[in-house]
Design a protein around this motif. Structure first.
Motif, PDB file in Angstrom:
ATOM      1  N   ARG A   1      36.782  43.661  41.442  1.00  0.00           N
ATOM      2  CA  ARG A   1      37.455  44.938  39.870  1.00  0.00           C
ATOM      3  C   ARG A   1      38.393  42.984  39.759  1.00  0.00           C
ATOM      4  O   ARG A   1      38.295  42.739  39.194  1.00  0.00           O
TER       5      ARG A   1
ATOM      6  N   ARG B   1      37.989  40.285  36.872  1.00  0.00           N
ATOM      7  CA  ARG B   1      38.661  40.160  36.016  1.00  0.00           C
ATOM      8  C   ARG B   1      39.178  39.080  35.827  1.00  0.00           C
ATOM      9  O   ARG B   1      39.618  38.135  34.539  1.00  0.00           O
TER      10      ARG B   1
ATOM     11  N   ASN C   1      39.216  36.091  32.646  1.00  0.00           N
ATOM     12  CA  ASN C   1      40.563  36.226  31.642  1.00  0.00           C
ATOM     13  C   ASN C   1      39.998  33.948  32.164  1.00  0.00           C
ATOM     14  O   ASN C   1      40.343  33.655  30.530  1.00  0.00           O
TER      15      ASN C   1
ATOM     16  N   TRP D   1      43.789  40.594  29.847  1.00  0.00           N
ATOM     17  CA  TRP D   1      43.255  39.335  29.023  1.00  0.00           C
ATOM     18  C   TRP D   1      43.513  39.340  27.481  1.00  0.00           C
ATOM     19  O   TRP D   1      43.200  37.693  27.073  1.00  0.00           O
TER      20      TRP D   1
END
Length: 276
Positions: A78, A82, A86, A149
């Motif tokens: 994860r 992420r 981003n 985000w």
């Protein structure tokens, strides 16, 4: 082999590598350096684009472990997903703006007043950001793996201002991130990683539009400039990470303001051709 020309390429490589990740705009410094060296022409402009790749290689080598762990972890981790998301999200706004307004940026914005205002305005915003950070009890984002985000998207939107010559891509992203609650180290590192797709994309677009200028005879020139840019950027990035852990960006802000004044002075006296 033209040794004086290779020396000029090396000097330009040093300037590119040193200024790319400092929040002071590499573009303005390259224009001034090329003028002082008496080195002009369309090939020189293409050369300035190509040697940016050296700066990106510096970041990729400096953060090779982080990049590799992210790549390996993409299918299942994860944190890696992420982080990659981003960076891509922050890259998209400026990439789209760069493609849509490429001709306008190259044909209209490269003017002395615009470049000078980019330097001075960026310096003033930098002083404001440092003032706010000094007053803040704590920063929300202290690690690039913890970026939300929405913050990444906001940094990406702020990066669009760097399409204006003189603003500085690294300056816009670092100061923008600080205004959003990043501490200096996290803001600087996020700017480093965001540079990878941004500069590679810009270089690819410029090369596509100027491919007719490429020549095998210029290969040694481009190789020297890129290699020197890589080494200079690697050393500068390492230094900057140590610097921001103990110091503010205030000296860079005042430097930007002074450099903006220098642009106005040299342009008004006709000493430097700032029109690219």
């Amino acid at each position: 082999m033209d040794i004086p020309l290779l020396i000029k390429a090396a000097i330009m490589g040093v300037v590119q590598g040193v200024t790319e990740f400092l929040p002071i705009s590499s573009t303005g410094h390259l224009i001034l350096t090329a003028d002082l060296l008496g080195w002009h022409g369309e090939t020189v402009k293409l050369f300035e684009v190509v040697i940016q790749v050296g700066a990106i290689l510096a970041i990729m080598s400096l953060y090779a472990e982080k990049l590799w762990s992210t790549l390996v972890g993409l299918p299942s981790e994860r944190v890696a997903q992420r982080f990659a998301f981003n960076v891509v999200l922050a890259f998209v706004p400026a990439a789209l703006a760069g493609v849509l307004f490429f001709d306008f940026i190259k044909g209209v914005l490269f003017q002395p007043l615009v470049v000078a205002l980019g330097f001075i305005g960026g310096g003033l915003v930098m002083l404001w950001a440092e003032h706010l950070q000094k007053r803040a009890a704590s920063m929300r984002v202290t690690d690039i793996d913890c970026v939300h985000w929405s913050d990444a998207l906001k940094v990406g939107l702020i990066q669009c201002t760097a399409l204006v010559p003189g603003v500085s891509r690294s300056g816009a992203t670092i100061i923008g991130a600080m205004l959003l609650g990043f501490n200096r180290k996290a803001a600087t590192e996020f700017s480093f990683f965001l540079a990878i797709p941004m500069i590679l994309g810009a270089a690819t677009l410029d090369l596509f539009n100027s491919h007719d200028l490429l020549s095998v005879a210029d290969l040694p020139l481009f190789a020297v400039g890129t290699l020197v840019s890589w080494l200079a950027a690697w050393a500068t990035a390492r230094w900057l990470l140590g610097y921001v852990s103990q110091h503010t960006f205030v000296p860079f802000a005042w430097y930007r303001i002074a450099f903006g004044g220098l642009i106005l002075l040299t342009a008004s006296l006709g000493w430097v051709d700032w029109v690219r």
